[in-house]
Design a protein around this motif. Structure first.
Motif, PDB file in Angstrom:
ATOM      1  N   TRP A 130       0.841  -1.200   0.000  1.00 29.68           N
ATOM      2  CA  TRP A 130       0.000   0.000   0.000  1.00 29.68           C
ATOM      3  C   TRP A 130       0.880   1.257   0.000  1.00 29.68           C
ATOM      4  CZ3 TRP A 130      -0.561   4.057   3.482  1.00 29.68           C
ATOM      5  CH2 TRP A 130      -1.610   4.941   3.184  1.00 29.68           C
ATOM      6  N   ILE A 131       1.932   1.254   0.835  1.00 28.58           N
ATOM      7  CA  ILE A 131       2.836   2.430   0.889  1.00 28.58           C
ATOM      8  C   ILE A 131       3.480   2.628  -0.486  1.00 28.58           C
ATOM      9  CG2 ILE A 131       4.940   3.394   1.940  1.00 28.58           C
ATOM     10  CD1 ILE A 131       4.218   1.783   4.473  1.00 28.58           C
ATOM     11  N   MET A 132       3.900   1.513  -1.090  1.00 31.07           N
ATOM     12  CA  MET A 132       4.526   1.580  -2.421  1.00 31.07           C
ATOM     13  C   MET A 132       3.573   2.228  -3.438  1.00 31.07           C
ATOM     14  SD  MET A 132       5.295  -1.533  -5.005  1.00 31.07           S
ATOM     15  CE  MET A 132       3.560  -1.599  -5.397  1.00 31.07           C
ATOM     16  N   HIS A 133       2.349   1.707  -3.457  1.00 29.09           N
ATOM     17  CA  HIS A 133       1.408   2.200  -4.451  1.00 29.09           C
ATOM     18  C   HIS A 133       0.975   3.631  -4.150  1.00 29.09           C
ATOM     19  CE1 HIS A 133      -2.220   2.367  -7.001  1.00 29.09           C
ATOM     20  NE2 HIS A 133      -1.532   1.565  -7.774  1.00 29.09           N
ATOM     21  N   ALA A 134       0.816   3.943  -2.853  1.00 26.46           N
ATOM     22  CA  ALA A 134       0.404   5.302  -2.482  1.00 26.46           C
ATOM     23  C   ALA A 134       1.479   6.296  -2.904  1.00 26.46           C
ATOM     24  CB  ALA A 134       0.161   5.377  -0.976  1.00 26.46           C
ATOM     25  N   GLY A 135       2.749   5.950  -2.674  1.00 21.21           N
ATOM     26  CA  GLY A 135       3.851   6.835  -3.063  1.00 21.21           C
ATOM     27  C   GLY A 135       3.846   7.080  -4.566  1.00 21.21           C
ATOM     28  N   LEU A 136       3.720   5.991  -5.315  1.00 21.87           N
ATOM     29  CA  LEU A 136       3.748   6.118  -6.781  1.00 21.87           C
ATOM     30  C   LEU A 136       2.535   6.890  -7.301  1.00 21.87           C
ATOM     31  CD1 LEU A 136       4.900   2.497  -7.758  1.00 21.87           C
ATOM     32  CD2 LEU A 136       6.213   4.594  -8.081  1.00 21.87           C
ATOM     33  N   SER A 137       1.351   6.548  -6.778  1.00 19.18           N
ATOM     34  CA  SER A 137       0.146   7.164  -7.351  1.00 19.18           C
ATOM     35  C   SER A 137      -0.042   8.606  -6.867  1.00 19.18           C
ATOM     36  CB  SER A 137      -1.088   6.320  -7.044  1.00 19.18           C
ATOM     37  OG  SER A 137      -1.294   6.251  -5.660  1.00 19.18           O
ATOM     38  N   TRP A 138       0.142   8.838  -5.574  1.00 15.39           N
ATOM     39  CA  TRP A 138      -0.028  10.214  -5.095  1.00 15.39           C
ATOM     40  C   TRP A 138       1.046  11.128  -5.684  1.00 15.39           C
ATOM     41  CZ3 TRP A 138      -0.932   8.967   0.808  1.00 15.39           C
ATOM     42  CH2 TRP A 138      -2.184   8.351   0.934  1.00 15.39           C
ATOM     43  N   GLY A 139       2.290  10.623  -5.675  1.00 19.23           N
ATOM     44  CA  GLY A 139       3.389  11.413  -6.253  1.00 19.23           C
ATOM     45  C   GLY A 139       3.144  11.687  -7.725  1.00 19.23           C
ATOM     46  N   GLY A 140       2.708  10.640  -8.443  1.00 11.89           N
ATOM     47  CA  GLY A 140       2.451  10.780  -9.879  1.00 11.89           C
ATOM     48  C   GLY A 140       1.304  11.747 -10.150  1.00 11.89           C
ATOM     49  N   MET A 141       0.215  11.604  -9.380  1.00 15.97           N
ATOM     50  CA  MET A 141      -0.945  12.479  -9.607  1.00 15.97           C
ATOM     51  C   MET A 141      -0.598  13.926  -9.298  1.00 15.97           C
ATOM     52  SD  MET A 141      -4.412  10.458  -8.515  1.00 15.97           S
ATOM     53  CE  MET A 141      -3.886   9.620  -7.032  1.00 15.97           C
ATOM     54  N   LEU A 142       0.168  14.135  -8.212  1.00 14.57           N
ATOM     55  CA  LEU A 142       0.576  15.494  -7.846  1.00 14.57           C
ATOM     56  C   LEU A 142       1.439  16.103  -8.960  1.00 14.57           C
ATOM     57  CD1 LEU A 142       0.660  17.711  -5.664  1.00 14.57           C
ATOM     58  CD2 LEU A 142       2.667  16.581  -4.673  1.00 14.57           C
ATOM     59  N   ALA A 143       2.379  15.298  -9.461  1.00 14.29           N
ATOM     60  CA  ALA A 143       3.284  15.801 -10.504  1.00 14.29           C
ATOM     61  C   ALA A 143       2.516  16.135 -11.784  1.00 14.29           C
ATOM     62  CB  ALA A 143       4.367  14.759 -10.799  1.00 14.29           C
ATOM     63  N   PHE A 144       1.616  15.217 -12.190  1.00 13.55           N
ATOM     64  CA  PHE A 144       0.820  15.482 -13.401  1.00 13.55           C
ATOM     65  C   PHE A 144      -0.101  16.684 -13.179  1.00 13.55           C
ATOM     66  CE2 PHE A 144       1.395  10.930 -14.987  1.00 13.55           C
ATOM     67  CZ  PHE A 144       2.219  11.330 -16.021  1.00 13.55           C
ATOM     68  N   GLY A 145      -0.660  16.769 -11.948  1.00 13.87           N
ATOM     69  CA  GLY A 145      -1.570  17.876 -11.618  1.00 13.87           C
ATOM     70  C   GLY A 145      -0.895  19.232 -11.710  1.00 13.87           C
TER      71      GLY A 145
END
Lengths: 365, 211
Positions: A130-145
């Motif tokens: 969960w930590i792995m996926h949260a880091g990738l997805s939240w980080g990715g969404m923030l960067a794309f946003g």
């Protein structure tokens, strides 16, 4: 028509091409309109914008091909119907008399929070995952946003004429905020991409650990689907962070080269989106339709196995499966003395038993 | 390279559940058994049946998957669902002619036998076949099988109008080329005594056919 051209046509979908081209055109239009006729478009970011337009085409093309498959089309249609009709609506919403759409909108909100923001279903597999996926997805969404509005010219900054240390934030050409460059808010804004990069880096580190030590992952992962997208993310993250390191700690040493590398890695990532595992970002929302479809099925007539009589699925699901199988050219109908029997009317447990019974009969045991 | 194949003979199954336990040990299964082991008709028989994936050449489960989450490797193994794609719709559970995929609500995902891909992809036997004491689940070469068994393996099934060819073989009568699955013959009545009568009828048929 030659064999090779027939093969090529099998893989080319003109309808999906038109939808993809329309999506690319829409992004172009949004860039022109959102940047006030390119007045606020940052020409230094042109390569990113061009890559985004191509990515919009390729992602939507792939999505359209995927959505056109009979089972996918069926779920998209049924999920939307279940959402709109409020079939199976029960509990508090029904008692309070909230409209079907209102009740389902609240349910959609809960699903979005749990499955897309908090991603609780991954936590049930393991906390580390969960930590792995949260880091990738939240980080990715923030960067794309952050990146897309900047690249498209939707957001731009201007300094005050009277004080160059004060930045004004414009969204679609309208001033919405201002801050001092040295303020906490200013530092936060300037470092949001670094923060997102650190989140992605955390996810990548855990992902590499998982992929190097988990025997299950090692057995089924492929370079194209699983490893290459992670390498691209790593390249984007590292080159992005190096830009800050170069600017802050190395007096701009190698900045131009790092900037070029960063642009190349981001463009490669965008263009690779339809091919590897990152495509699940756009596929995954279909699960929302499944949730509504399942909920509706729980509160509608059920299907009983014609052999054992057990309730094994919703009647609607079984009927839809028969339709999907027909569309796929798969015919599991038995022509018997008592009429046509469809194997979909036999539950999975009885199918297992029927195969065994046939084998026993064949062997005379 | 030695060609290993998987041969299933449910009629040899003694219901010991060793396969189910061993299945949980496989790396790709993560502590979960992918095998269905159940009584065929407990009211009239002690017969049990271990069901593993037959790895169809053109897998119906993958065809009906709306998320494109079920992939087939070049060596013909139909993998369990890809975690980030599977949306837990259960289409595959309903469509599989052999009743193989499981839907696990806790993780909202389908899981199924992948022939212990972490092992078979590097030349090892799948866990279930390694421990099966009666060799109802047999993984070996065709020569080994022919030396040990008189039955004929088939991998060509007909479910009504649908033909299904599989990578895994089911042991059938000597000389058989395929198996035409008869659904009505085993569409037993609800009452156990009715099933007993039917069982007696098809047992007599089988004996007559053999003699």
């Amino acid at each position: 028509m030659s064999a090779s051209s027939r093969t090529a046509n099998r893989y080319f979908d003109p309808r999906a091409f038109r939808i993809g081209a329309a999506a690319a055109g829409l992004v172009l239009l949004m860039i022109v309109v959102g940047s006030s006729g390119l007045d606020h478009f940052d020409w230094a970011l042109t390569t990113y914008a061009v890559a985004s337009v191509f990515a919009a085409f390729s992602v939507v093309y792939r999505y359209a091909v995927w959505a056109g498959r009979p089972p996918t089309r069926m779920y998209l249609r049924r999920g939307w119907q279940a959402f709109r009709s409020g079939r199976g609506r029960s509990g508090r919403g029904a008692r309070l008399g909230i409209g079907a759409l209102g009740g389902n909108a609240a349910r959609l909100g809960r699903l979005l929070l749990n499955n897309f923001v908090l991603q609780t279903f991954i936590n049930r597999r393991s906390v580390e995952r969960w930590i792995m996926h949260a880091g990738l997805s939240w980080g990715g969404m923030l960067a794309f946003g952050i990146t897309f509005p900047l690249v498209f010219g939707w957001v731009h900054f201007e300094t005050l004429a009277t004080d160059a240390e004060v930045y004004r934030v414009f969204v679609f050409g309208f001033p919405v905020d201002q801050f001092h460059v040295g303020s906490f808010r200013g530092q936060l804004f300037f470092n949001l991409l670094n923060i997102s990069a650190l989140l992605v880096l955390l996810g990548l580190a855990l992902s590499v650990k998982l992929r190097m030590h988990d025997g299950g992952e090692l057995a089924v992962q492929t370079f194209a689907d699983d490893v290459f997208p992670l390498l691209l993310l790593l390249a984007v993250t590292v080159t992005g962070l190096m830009l800050t390191v170069s600017a802050k700690l190395l007096s701009g040493y190698g900045f131009a080269f790092i900037g070029l590398s960063h642009a190349a890695s981001v463009i490669a990532l965008l263009l690779y989106l339809p091919f590897g595992k990152l495509f699940h970002i756009v596929q995954r929302p279909l699960s929302l339709g499944v949730a509504f479809y399942r909920h509706a099925g729980e509160n509608s007539p059920r299907a009983s196995c014609m052999r054992c009589g057990e309730d094994f699925a919703s009647g609607a699901h079984v009927a839809d499966m028969k339709e999907v199988l027909d569309q796929l050219g798969l015919d599991y109908r038995f022509e018997t003395g008592s009429g046509i029997v469809h194997y979909q009317d036999v539950c999975p447990a009885c199918r297992r038993r029927i195969v065994t019974l046939n084998q026993g009969a064949a062997l005379g045991r | 390279m030695t060609e290993y194949e998987f041969f299933i003979d449910p009629s040899r199954c003694i219901g010991c559940e060793a396969c189910k336990q061993a299945c949980t040990e496989c790396d790709t299964h993560r502590g979960r058994s992918m095998i269905h082991l159940e009584f065929v008709d407990r009211a009239v028989s002690t017969q049990t049946s271990p069901v593993v994936c037959m790895h169809c050449e053109d897998p119906t489960c993958a065809r009906v998957c709306p998320a494109d989450a079920i992939k087939q490797t070049d060596d013909g193994i139909v993998q369990s669902s890809i975690r980030d794609r599977c949306i837990g719709c259960s289409n595959c559970v309903l469509a599989c002619p052999f009743g193989v995929p499981h839907y696990v609500a806790a993780i909202d995902q389908m899981v199924k036998c992948d022939m212990c891909y972490d092992r078979t992809s590097i030349g090892r036997k799948p866990m279930c076949a390694t421990v099966c004491p009666s060799q109802a689940l047999f993984y070996g070469t065709r020569e080994e099988l022919e030396r040990l068994r008189s039955e004929t393996p088939v991998n060509d099934f007909r479910f009504g109008n649908q033909r299904v060819r599989t990578k895994v073989h089911l042991m059938s009568s000597p000389g058989a080329d395929d198996m035409d699955v008869d659904v009505m013959r085993f569409m037993a009545g609800a009452e156990p005594d009715v099933r007993i009568e039917e069982l007696a009828v098809w047992t007599e048929d089988s004996v007559a056919a053999r003699s």
